[in-house]
Design a protein around this motif. Sequence first.
Motif, PDB file in Angstrom:
ATOM      1  N   ILE A 240       0.838  -1.207   0.000  1.00 35.21           N
ATOM      2  CA  ILE A 240       0.000   0.000   0.000  1.00 35.21           C
ATOM      3  C   ILE A 240       0.874   1.258   0.000  1.00 35.21           C
ATOM      4  CG2 ILE A 240      -0.390   0.610   2.451  1.00 35.21           C
ATOM      5  CD1 ILE A 240      -3.442   0.395   1.764  1.00 35.21           C
ATOM      6  N   TYR A 241       2.071   1.135   0.528  1.00 38.38           N
ATOM      7  CA  TYR A 241       2.992   2.273   0.572  1.00 38.38           C
ATOM      8  C   TYR A 241       3.624   2.510  -0.799  1.00 38.38           C
ATOM      9  CZ  TYR A 241       6.154   5.533   2.941  1.00 38.38           C
ATOM     10  OH  TYR A 241       6.810   6.671   3.353  1.00 38.38           O
ATOM     11  N   ASP A 242       3.996   1.411  -1.467  1.00 34.74           N
ATOM     12  CA  ASP A 242       4.687   1.541  -2.764  1.00 34.74           C
ATOM     13  C   ASP A 242       3.733   1.591  -3.958  1.00 34.74           C
ATOM     14  OD1 ASP A 242       7.082   1.445  -1.395  1.00 34.74           O
ATOM     15  OD2 ASP A 242       7.268  -0.734  -1.558  1.00 34.74           O
ATOM     16  N   HIS A 243       2.561   0.920  -3.826  1.00 34.15           N
ATOM     17  CA  HIS A 243       1.626   0.858  -4.956  1.00 34.15           C
ATOM     18  C   HIS A 243       0.188   1.140  -4.511  1.00 34.15           C
ATOM     19  CE1 HIS A 243       4.925  -0.832  -7.226  1.00 34.15           C
ATOM     20  NE2 HIS A 243       5.079  -1.765  -6.308  1.00 34.15           N
ATOM     21  N   PRO A 244      -0.092   2.343  -3.993  1.00 30.33           N
ATOM     22  CA  PRO A 244      -1.481   2.651  -3.616  1.00 30.33           C
ATOM     23  C   PRO A 244      -2.364   2.672  -4.863  1.00 30.33           C
ATOM     24  CG  PRO A 244      -0.138   4.636  -3.550  1.00 30.33           C
ATOM     25  CD  PRO A 244       0.799   3.500  -3.810  1.00 30.33           C
ATOM     26  N   PHE A 306     -16.209  -3.024  -2.402  1.00 27.90           N
ATOM     27  CA  PHE A 306     -14.878  -3.227  -1.818  1.00 27.90           C
ATOM     28  C   PHE A 306     -14.435  -4.632  -2.215  1.00 27.90           C
ATOM     29  CE2 PHE A 306     -12.055  -4.173   1.886  1.00 27.90           C
ATOM     30  CZ  PHE A 306     -11.169  -3.115   1.732  1.00 27.90           C
ATOM     31  N   LYS A 307     -13.545  -4.729  -3.210  1.00 25.52           N
ATOM     32  CA  LYS A 307     -13.209  -6.051  -3.761  1.00 25.52           C
ATOM     33  C   LYS A 307     -11.697  -6.221  -3.932  1.00 25.52           C
ATOM     34  CE  LYS A 307     -13.958  -4.382  -8.485  1.00 25.52           C
ATOM     35  NZ  LYS A 307     -14.758  -4.492  -9.699  1.00 25.52           N
ATOM     36  N   GLU A 308     -11.302  -7.477  -4.124  1.00 26.10           N
ATOM     37  CA  GLU A 308      -9.881  -7.812  -4.288  1.00 26.10           C
ATOM     38  C   GLU A 308      -9.448  -7.485  -5.712  1.00 26.10           C
ATOM     39  OE1 GLU A 308      -6.917 -11.348  -2.693  1.00 26.10           O
ATOM     40  OE2 GLU A 308      -9.014 -11.815  -3.086  1.00 26.10           O
ATOM     41  N   ILE A 309      -8.495  -6.555  -5.855  1.00 28.15           N
ATOM     42  CA  ILE A 309      -8.018  -6.124  -7.172  1.00 28.15           C
ATOM     43  C   ILE A 309      -6.853  -6.995  -7.631  1.00 28.15           C
ATOM     44  CG2 ILE A 309      -7.224  -4.134  -8.531  1.00 28.15           C
ATOM     45  CD1 ILE A 309     -10.000  -3.766  -7.140  1.00 28.15           C
ATOM     46  N   SER A 310      -5.947  -7.267  -6.682  1.00 25.35           N
ATOM     47  CA  SER A 310      -4.841  -8.214  -6.912  1.00 25.35           C
ATOM     48  C   SER A 310      -4.702  -9.020  -5.629  1.00 25.35           C
ATOM     49  CB  SER A 310      -3.552  -7.446  -7.242  1.00 25.35           C
ATOM     50  OG  SER A 310      -3.188  -6.605  -6.169  1.00 25.35           O
ATOM     51  N   PRO A 311      -3.955 -10.137  -5.622  1.00 22.11           N
ATOM     52  CA  PRO A 311      -3.909 -10.991  -4.423  1.00 22.11           C
ATOM     53  C   PRO A 311      -3.592 -10.208  -3.143  1.00 22.11           C
ATOM     54  CG  PRO A 311      -2.799 -12.081  -6.242  1.00 22.11           C
ATOM     55  CD  PRO A 311      -3.144 -10.704  -6.712  1.00 22.11           C
ATOM     56  N   GLY A 312      -4.546 -10.199  -2.196  1.00 25.19           N
ATOM     57  CA  GLY A 312      -4.359  -9.532  -0.914  1.00 25.19           C
ATOM     58  C   GLY A 312      -4.524  -8.026  -0.935  1.00 25.19           C
TER      59      GLY A 312
END
Length: 324
Positions: A240-244, A306-312
């Motif tokens: 979340i820090y590197d790829h928000p 609110f859904k999973e965009i990529s794993p986790g």
Amino acid sequence: MNENLVEVRHLKQYFNINVGMFSSKPLKAVDDVSFAIRKGETLGLVGESGCGKTTVGRTLLHLYKPTAGEILFEGKPVSTKAEIHEFRKKATMVFQDPYSSLNPRMTVSDIIGEPLDIHKLYSSREERRQRILELMDKVGLNSEHASRYAHEFSGGQRQRIGIARALALNPSFIVCDEPVSALDVSIQAQVINMFDELQEQLGLTYLFIAHDILVVRHISDRIAVMYLGKMVELADASEIYDHPMHPYTKSLMSAVPQPDPRIARANKRIVLSGDIPSPLNAPSGCPFRTRCPHASEACAASMPEFKEISPGHFAACHKINELN
């Protein structure tokens, strides 16, 4: 590590606010929030003041009665009076303000020993005294502090007293409600390092609520971002820090100070227009749309899932694929 200790499903916390002589309106402090915390991990919860972070923590521990939703601890629901009583032996809270969360009329010994008194967890006065001294030692307080009062201590020492009280029942889960925001920066580092050490020693699980994203990144395994009562993004701390992905998270991350001047110069600050809306009159659809530079008619029509965009990595945005 992969087993969930705490699960929150579709949690809602509404407060009825009087808006006229005979009329009231629901203030949606927490609106349909879901997440899980695995055993031994720290989930950081961040967002602007008034976004509902603290209300999530307090409702989770049933300090507020949830308006709707389900809270599970070790796979079992927590809803009846007996279940809440048992839950509170295993789940406690460290409060934000060390100045107002300690009773000024009680000695340190009585403050730390209060949970032991409530749950009757000692057979003699000596056993109680030994347990209190053991807890004080664990958080870096001297035994001679036991007979003093809270006003005789600094902010950092008071927060240590609050942490010792939270540890009194040997909990497995602690809600840390902005535990360092009222402390000096030098003391903040000491307290955060102590949280890390206690987690390692005792196998604790934390919900760590804060508005300082650097503090949250340091201590958290995963980070959840809230805006106006809704959860907008959830992912591993480094991810979340590197790829928000969410526009709001991107704005938050762009405001984080960079120690390297070259990176700081290259970093484009994303400044949001307008003020955060009142939760009493929240916008229709996506709550962030009034400040989002990418908002469209679809954003006003419905709340994004609110859904999973990529794993986790979870996010709630209609334009998530266009923006990333």
